[in-house]
Design a protein around this motif. Sequence first.
Motif, mmCIF file in Angstrom:
data_model
loop_
_atom_site.group_PDB
_atom_site.id
_atom_site.type_symbol
_atom_site.label_atom_id
_atom_site.label_comp_id
_atom_site.label_asym_id
_atom_site.label_seq_id
_atom_site.Cartn_x
_atom_site.Cartn_y
_atom_site.Cartn_z
ATOM 1 N N UNK A 94 2.110 0.308 9.876
ATOM 2 C CA UNK A 94 0.782 0.905 9.669
ATOM 3 C C UNK A 94 0.236 1.376 11.004
ATOM 4 N N UNK A 95 -0.390 2.526 11.028
ATOM 5 C CA UNK A 95 -1.002 2.997 12.273
ATOM 6 C C UNK A 95 -2.239 3.822 11.973
ATOM 7 N N UNK A 96 -3.118 3.879 12.945
ATOM 8 C CA UNK A 96 -4.296 4.737 12.859
ATOM 9 C C UNK A 96 -5.330 4.256 11.865
ATOM 10 N N UNK A 97 -6.379 5.051 11.757
ATOM 11 C CA UNK A 97 -7.393 4.825 10.724
ATOM 12 C C UNK A 97 -8.054 6.163 10.432
ATOM 13 N N UNK A 98 -8.530 6.284 9.207
ATOM 14 C CA UNK A 98 -9.158 7.555 8.776
ATOM 15 C C UNK A 98 -8.408 8.812 9.209
ATOM 16 N N UNK A 99 -7.210 9.063 8.817
ATOM 17 C CA UNK A 99 -6.503 8.294 7.793
ATOM 18 C C UNK A 99 -5.620 7.196 8.393
ATOM 19 N N UNK A 100 -5.432 6.141 7.598
ATOM 20 C CA UNK A 100 -4.434 5.139 7.942
ATOM 21 C C UNK A 100 -3.081 5.668 7.485
ATOM 22 N N UNK A 101 -2.092 5.556 8.346
ATOM 23 C CA UNK A 101 -0.773 6.107 8.035
ATOM 24 C C UNK A 101 0.228 4.964 7.872
ATOM 25 N N UNK A 102 0.992 5.029 6.806
ATOM 26 C CA UNK A 102 2.031 4.029 6.550
ATOM 27 C C UNK A 102 3.396 4.709 6.633
ATOM 28 N N UNK A 103 4.296 4.131 7.412
ATOM 29 C CA UNK A 103 5.584 4.760 7.660
ATOM 30 C C UNK A 103 6.719 3.752 7.474
ATOM 31 N N UNK A 104 7.710 4.081 6.654
ATOM 32 C CA UNK A 104 8.855 3.177 6.507
ATOM 33 C C UNK A 104 9.635 3.058 7.815
ATOM 34 N N UNK A 159 0.830 -1.210 0.000
ATOM 35 C CA UNK A 159 0.000 0.000 0.000
ATOM 36 C C UNK A 159 0.863 1.257 0.000
ATOM 37 N N UNK A 160 1.931 1.231 0.771
ATOM 38 C CA UNK A 160 2.846 2.383 0.790
ATOM 39 C C UNK A 160 3.388 2.637 -0.627
ATOM 40 N N UNK A 161 3.820 1.573 -1.290
ATOM 41 C CA UNK A 161 4.431 1.714 -2.614
ATOM 42 C C UNK A 161 3.440 2.232 -3.654
ATOM 43 N N UNK A 162 2.155 1.967 -3.429
ATOM 44 C CA UNK A 162 1.135 2.336 -4.414
ATOM 45 C C UNK A 162 0.442 3.655 -4.104
ATOM 46 N N UNK A 163 0.935 4.390 -3.103
ATOM 47 C CA UNK A 163 0.241 5.631 -2.727
ATOM 48 C C UNK A 163 1.206 6.806 -2.669
ATOM 49 N N UNK A 164 0.595 7.987 -2.620
ATOM 50 C CA UNK A 164 1.323 9.248 -2.465
ATOM 51 C C UNK A 164 2.405 9.389 -3.539
ATOM 52 N N UNK A 165 3.556 9.843 -3.155
ATOM 53 C CA UNK A 165 4.592 10.083 -4.159
ATOM 54 C C UNK A 165 5.647 8.976 -4.141
ATOM 55 N N UNK A 166 5.247 7.741 -3.775
ATOM 56 C CA UNK A 166 6.225 6.676 -3.575
ATOM 57 C C UNK A 166 6.478 5.874 -4.852
ATOM 58 N N UNK A 167 7.668 5.340 -4.923
ATOM 59 C CA UNK A 167 8.088 4.549 -6.082
ATOM 60 C C UNK A 167 7.468 3.154 -5.975
ATOM 61 N N UNK A 168 6.626 2.830 -6.943
ATOM 62 C CA UNK A 168 5.885 1.571 -6.873
ATOM 63 C C UNK A 168 6.826 0.356 -6.931
ATOM 64 N N UNK A 169 8.029 0.562 -7.440
ATOM 65 C CA UNK A 169 8.979 -0.556 -7.510
ATOM 66 C C UNK A 169 9.423 -1.028 -6.134
ATOM 67 N N UNK A 170 9.212 -0.162 -5.132
ATOM 68 C CA UNK A 170 9.623 -0.529 -3.771
ATOM 69 C C UNK A 170 9.009 -1.845 -3.309
ATOM 70 N N UNK A 171 7.862 -2.190 -3.859
ATOM 71 C CA UNK A 171 7.214 -3.418 -3.427
ATOM 72 C C UNK A 171 8.148 -4.618 -3.650
ATOM 73 N N UNK A 172 9.040 -4.494 -4.622
ATOM 74 C CA UNK A 172 10.017 -5.565 -4.875
ATOM 75 C C UNK A 172 11.419 -5.224 -4.382
ATOM 76 N N UNK A 173 11.724 -3.969 -4.251
ATOM 77 C CA UNK A 173 13.134 -3.601 -4.025
ATOM 78 C C UNK A 173 13.418 -3.008 -2.646
#
Length: 474
Positions: free
Chosen positions: A256-266, A235-249
């Motif tokens: 993950x934390x919270x809800x509405x909004x859910x926050x994803x943090x490396x 989800x992190x790789x597919x959102x905001x300004x993130x590089x989708x390739x990260x899902x593999x690399x």
Amino acid sequence: MSQLPLRSLVVLALFASASAWAKPPAPAAFCAKYPTAPTCVGTVPACTYCHVAAPQRNVYGTALETWLSPGATRPLSDGDFTSALPAALTAVEGLDSDGDAVTDLTEIQRGTLPGDPNSFPTDIPCAGGVNPEYKVCQYDLKYVYRKLLLDFCGFSPTYGMIKTFQALATDDLKRTFLDQELDRCLGTDFWRGKNGTLWKLAHPKIRPVGSLKAGVEDQGQIPLADYYDDYALFTWAHTDDHDVRSVLTADFFVARSGSNPTVYTPVTTKSTQRIDQAHRAGNMTSAWTLTYFVMFTALPRNAASQMYRAYLGLDIAKQEGLYSVATEPRDYDAKGVQAPACAACHATLDPLSYPYRNYNGLSGGQNLWNTYQPNRLETFFANQGATLAMTPESGVIFNQPVTSLMQWAQVAANSDAFLRATATDYWKLLMGHAPTAEENAEFVALWQALKTTHNYRVKPMLHQLIRTEAYGAP
Ligand SMILES: [Ca+2]
Ligand SMILES: [Ca+2]
């Protein structure tokens, strides 16, 4: 008839030809301008190209006539006609005289009739014109607004919202509004939250099994690994300004934390993950992938083929993505894969699997699970055949030699296959089906732009996607 002298026949033929064309030089002048048009190759245009019945013109001939020395006294002499025709032809090239949604120039080049709405190239999307009832082939902003909210936010706009939208003064304002709404929806839990749309997109890649789920949340009876971490990175790789390739690399994890909004943090470490940073390759080396797809196997073919299928859209079992290595399969683990029925696939699959040789699933003590173990085969599989230990860590993907799983992931993430697979997921999600032949041009433009224009960011790709005719035409 047989009594007629030859001279009379010639005169008759000439007369017939002249009367078919209001202007005898017209076909030659037309073909001088468009020598490669199909109607000019080894033949000349029929009179019906411009005329209903000469001298009465069809819609194309009529369009031409208005550009033919406008203002000059009619009838034009043959000489004036011939010298004026090229400019008139140019003037109407961009028109669609017969209203079949294909320009006159395209019809000339493609060999269909620019004056006949029932004649058009069949391989051009929406050629043939508009279906008035469904507005097929018409991008419809109001339709897009409804669909966008439903697809990305999970609800339909109210009557009041539609009215407000329709009240926007220009199409440009409406498009700007749609872009803003898309951004807003992409931040909602419907899209990115736990069990939201992006998680569903990831299901077939991660293949969760509830009974084996570890971690404090939703733990199963036999807790082995926490695949929520895989969803978080995806989800992190597919959102905001993130590089989708990260899902593999990625050499990091995502919390993950919270809800509405859910926050994803490396994060650099996570209690649910064991792989050391130097050997990480995104979800290819997550605790769940190593647990579920490597498990107890010596040569993790299952892990390699699942990554190949899930993230590159290539199913070796369906003979997809075969890049045979000439010297393979070597059959280090003596599974009989050199048999003719197996060799065709295993010449690709086995060298794809070698870089996984030291990635441990559930062998040895629990503290060694889901870790990188140099000499893993030698340590845990010493009794499984003499040649197993000769299995190299170097492998091959897409004909490119790689020395590690991290390199494998880099080649994979930079491939066209990854772009296509990523765009295909969204296409299927939002159109309800894989790209059709008619949609192919827009689809190819989309996955190519993911790299060239959007620099591997999904968000701008989705902004492009909602502007496609495939998305916006009811
Ligand atoms: Ca046309
Ligand atoms: Ca036509």
